[in-house]
Scaffold this motif. Structure first.
Motif, short mmCIF file in Angstrom:
data_model
loop_
_atom_site.label_atom_id
_atom_site.label_comp_id
_atom_site.label_asym_id
_atom_site.label_seq_id
_atom_site.Cartn_x
_atom_site.Cartn_y
_atom_site.Cartn_z
N ILE A 21 -45.51 -132.70 -15.60
CA ILE A 21 -45.40 -133.65 -14.50
C ILE A 21 -46.26 -133.14 -13.35
O ILE A 21 -46.05 -132.03 -12.86
CB ILE A 21 -43.95 -133.80 -14.03
N ALA A 22 -47.25 -133.93 -12.94
CA ALA A 22 -48.09 -133.57 -11.80
C ALA A 22 -47.29 -133.81 -10.52
O ALA A 22 -46.74 -134.89 -10.32
CB ALA A 22 -49.37 -134.42 -11.80
N LEU A 23 -47.20 -132.79 -9.68
CA LEU A 23 -46.38 -132.86 -8.47
C LEU A 23 -47.21 -132.94 -7.20
O LEU A 23 -48.32 -132.40 -7.13
CB LEU A 23 -45.48 -131.63 -8.36
N ASP A 24 -46.64 -133.58 -6.20
CA ASP A 24 -47.15 -133.51 -4.84
C ASP A 24 -47.06 -132.05 -4.38
O ASP A 24 -46.11 -131.35 -4.74
CB ASP A 24 -46.29 -134.42 -3.95
N GLN A 25 -48.04 -131.57 -3.64
CA GLN A 25 -48.08 -130.15 -3.24
C GLN A 25 -46.82 -129.74 -2.48
O GLN A 25 -46.24 -128.69 -2.75
CB GLN A 25 -49.31 -129.86 -2.38
N ALA A 50 -47.68 -136.46 -7.97
CA ALA A 50 -48.98 -136.36 -7.28
C ALA A 50 -49.55 -137.73 -6.93
O ALA A 50 -50.29 -137.86 -5.96
CB ALA A 50 -49.97 -135.59 -8.15
N ASP A 51 -49.19 -138.76 -7.69
CA ASP A 51 -49.70 -140.10 -7.39
C ASP A 51 -48.81 -140.87 -6.41
O ASP A 51 -49.00 -142.05 -6.17
CB ASP A 51 -49.89 -140.91 -8.68
N TYR A 77 -47.64 -136.75 -16.52
CA TYR A 77 -47.01 -137.88 -15.86
C TYR A 77 -47.16 -137.70 -14.34
O TYR A 77 -46.96 -136.62 -13.83
CB TYR A 77 -45.52 -137.99 -16.22
N GLY A 78 -47.51 -138.76 -13.66
CA GLY A 78 -47.64 -138.71 -12.21
C GLY A 78 -49.00 -138.26 -11.71
O GLY A 78 -49.21 -138.17 -10.51
#
Length: 88
Positions: A21-25, A50-51, A77-78
């Motif tokens: 899962i790509a995360l917001d920083q 992240a999106d 995902y994301g």
């Protein structure tokens, strides 16, 4: 050099492949501090991807998890480049 982005790697109980899962920083920074507690207590938490989307994780079903910084992964995902998910 490829864009580096934080991501959550989940190994779900009974599933052979991890979920990325790509995360917001800022979400990743916060999650690093509370991940062990979420795992120990089996809590559910909504995460900002992240999106800009949202992803809920029930940590009661997670065997192990960690936050890592990797190259941008269009399959996570994301991830902004992925362009799919539950957003309208």
């Amino acid at each position: 050099m490829p864009d580096m982005r934080p991501g959550l790697v989940l190994h779900l109980a009974g599933v052979g492949q991890p979920l990325h899962i790509a995360l917001d920083q800022s979400e990743a920074d916060t999650l690093r501090d509370v991940l062990a507690d979420l795992m120990a207590n089996g809590e559910t938490k909504a995460l900002t991807t992240a999106d800009g989307g949202s992803f809920a994780v029930n940590f009661a079903h997670v065997a192990t998890a960690h936050v890592e910084t990797t190259r941008s992964d269009a399959n996570a995902y994301g991830a902004p480049a992925r362009g799919t998910g539950f957003r309208n």
